[in-house]
Design an enzyme around this catalytic site. Structure first.
Site, PDB file in Angstrom:
ATOM      1  N   HIS A 244       0.805  -1.227   0.000  1.00 62.90           N
ATOM      2  CA  HIS A 244       0.000   0.000   0.000  1.00 62.90           C
ATOM      3  C   HIS A 244       0.849   1.294   0.000  1.00 62.90           C
ATOM      4  O   HIS A 244       0.846   2.056  -0.953  1.00 62.90           O
ATOM      5  CB  HIS A 244      -0.907   0.037   1.237  1.00 62.90           C
ATOM      6  CG  HIS A 244      -1.841  -1.116   1.377  1.00 62.90           C
ATOM      7  ND1 HIS A 244      -2.981  -1.302   0.613  1.00 62.90           N
ATOM      8  CD2 HIS A 244      -1.819  -2.166   2.242  1.00 62.90           C
ATOM      9  CE1 HIS A 244      -3.605  -2.404   0.996  1.00 62.90           C
ATOM     10  NE2 HIS A 244      -2.928  -2.949   1.976  1.00 62.90           N
TER      11      HIS A 244
HETATM   12  O1  RIB Z   1      -5.167  -0.007   4.601  1.00 62.30           O
HETATM   13  C1  RIB Z   1      -3.772   0.000   4.450  1.00 62.30           C
HETATM   14  C2  RIB Z   1      -3.155   1.074   5.262  1.00 62.30           C
HETATM   15  O2  RIB Z   1      -3.410   0.845   6.650  1.00 62.30           O
HETATM   16  C3  RIB Z   1      -1.623   1.125   5.144  1.00 62.30           C
HETATM   17  O3  RIB Z   1      -1.185   2.446   5.306  1.00 62.30           O
HETATM   18  C4  RIB Z   1      -1.157   0.283   6.286  1.00 62.30           C
HETATM   19  O4  RIB Z   1       0.157   0.638   6.737  1.00 62.30           O
HETATM   20  C5  RIB Z   1      -2.179   0.648   7.340  1.00 62.30           C
HETATM   21  O5  RIB Z   1      -1.767   1.874   7.926  1.00 62.30           O
END
Ligand code: RIB
Ligand code: CA
Length: 314
Positions: A244
């Site tokens: 992500h």
């Molecule tokens: O949904 C994914 C996000 O939530 C990413 O930033 C992960 O590190 C968590 O913070």
């Protein structure tokens, strides 16, 4: 090219860690002015420690790291140890205690001070966790908004399902009221939500390419992603987990890797069922002016080639 001045706000978190490493490996493109930490994946005392652990790994014990808000604006803090482990950085193999200090100044004050001393449109904010610090900075000092070039953030789900609730993504639903403050601030937004991050999956072959770099950084990243992947492999049945947060840094380095659309973006903060849903007016039916570029496509092979290229530099 003059490096773009950025502040990275994060809640490490293994994917935050890879994003930080990529940013710190790219001084020709990004001038990381500081790293601010927020409660999210794990409580603040761990996210700030993890950010410092990653800076030491990157050979940057000089990087100023700041602790910010320990909880969301309104909602109680909900963490994600099931994904990231009890430390938030499980699998890294890094020393628990980082050999670098935490800054005394509050993260919100660092964000405000940095923006107020900048030219209009100079500072890029890169939130990778809940938006609490960013929102508090904007509420405390709304005069920082003209100083912000863009808020390039990982969070939200505009077209597909959520990952924390059926409709909402973790960062946004953890602090939806902060997201509302940020989305309504007038600062230009670039959103990397699940719609695009779920197209960059850390397959075994991609993990092998990282492992083959053969450095201590690569070993730590491989260990982190091997731990971090297991939750999503089980949940989604994919051969790996979405990477992500590094999407934010990858776009800053190579925007051509991504495609998005300029839309009006809002967030649900009232309904218990859809709390934290990012609402993108994809077809312009509301007539509301666009306030965000919402990304929906990525060149995943190009993305992972960039990940390997930047990690190889450390
Ligand atoms: O949904 C994914 C996000 O939530 C990413 O930033 C992960 O590190 C968590 O913070
Ligand atoms: Ca994060």
């Amino acid at each position: 090219m003059t490096p773009r001045p950025v502040i990275i706000d994060c809640d490490p978190g293994q994917d935050d860690a890879v994003a930080l490493l990529m940013a710190l490996a790219s001084p020709e493109s990004l001038k990381v002015l500081g790293i601010t930490c927020v409660a999210g994946n794990v409580p603040l005392d761990l996210t700030q420690r993890n950010a410092r652990r990653v800076c030491v790994l990157a050979g940057r014990p000089d990087m100023p790291v700041f602790a910010g808000c320990p909880r969301p604006l309104i909602r109680p803090l909900g963490t994600a140890e099931a994904v990231h482990g009890q430390t938030g950085l499980d699998g890294s193999g890094l020393p628990e205690e980082p050999a670098m200090p935490l800054q005394d100044r509050h993260a919100v004050d660092f964000i405000i001070d940095t923006c107020l001393s900048a030219e209009d449109g100079e500072i890029t904010l890169c939130p990778l966790g809940p938006l609490t610090n960013i929102a508090v900075a904007i509420v405390k000092a709304p005069q920082i908004v003209p100083k912000i070039r863009e808020i390039v953030f990982m969070g939200g789900a505009a077209l597909g399902p959520g990952n924390r609730t059926p409709m909402a993504e973790f960062n946004i639903v953890t602090d939806p009221h902060a997201a509302q403050v940020v989305f309504e601030s007038g600062a230009p937004l670039v959103m990397f939500g699940l719609d695009v991050t779920h197209t960059v999956i850390t397959t075994p072959a991609r993990l092998d390419a990282i492992r083959a770099i053969g450095t201590p950084v690569a070993a730590a990243v491989t260990g982190m992603l091997t731990f971090y992947d297991r939750h999503d492999i089980e949940r989604y049945g994919d051969p790996g987990a979405p990477l992500h947060d590094p999407c934010v840094i990858a776009w800053l380095l190579k925007p051509e890797l991504f495609r998005g659309k300029d839309v009006h973006l809002a967030v649900e903060t009232n309904s218990p069922l859809t709390m934290g849903r990012t609402v993108a007016d994809w077809w312009g039916v509301t007539g509301n002016a666009p306030n965000a570029t919402v990304m929906d496509r990525a060149d995943s092979d190009g993305f992972y080639a960039l990940v390997v290229d930047r990690l190889s530099r450390l």
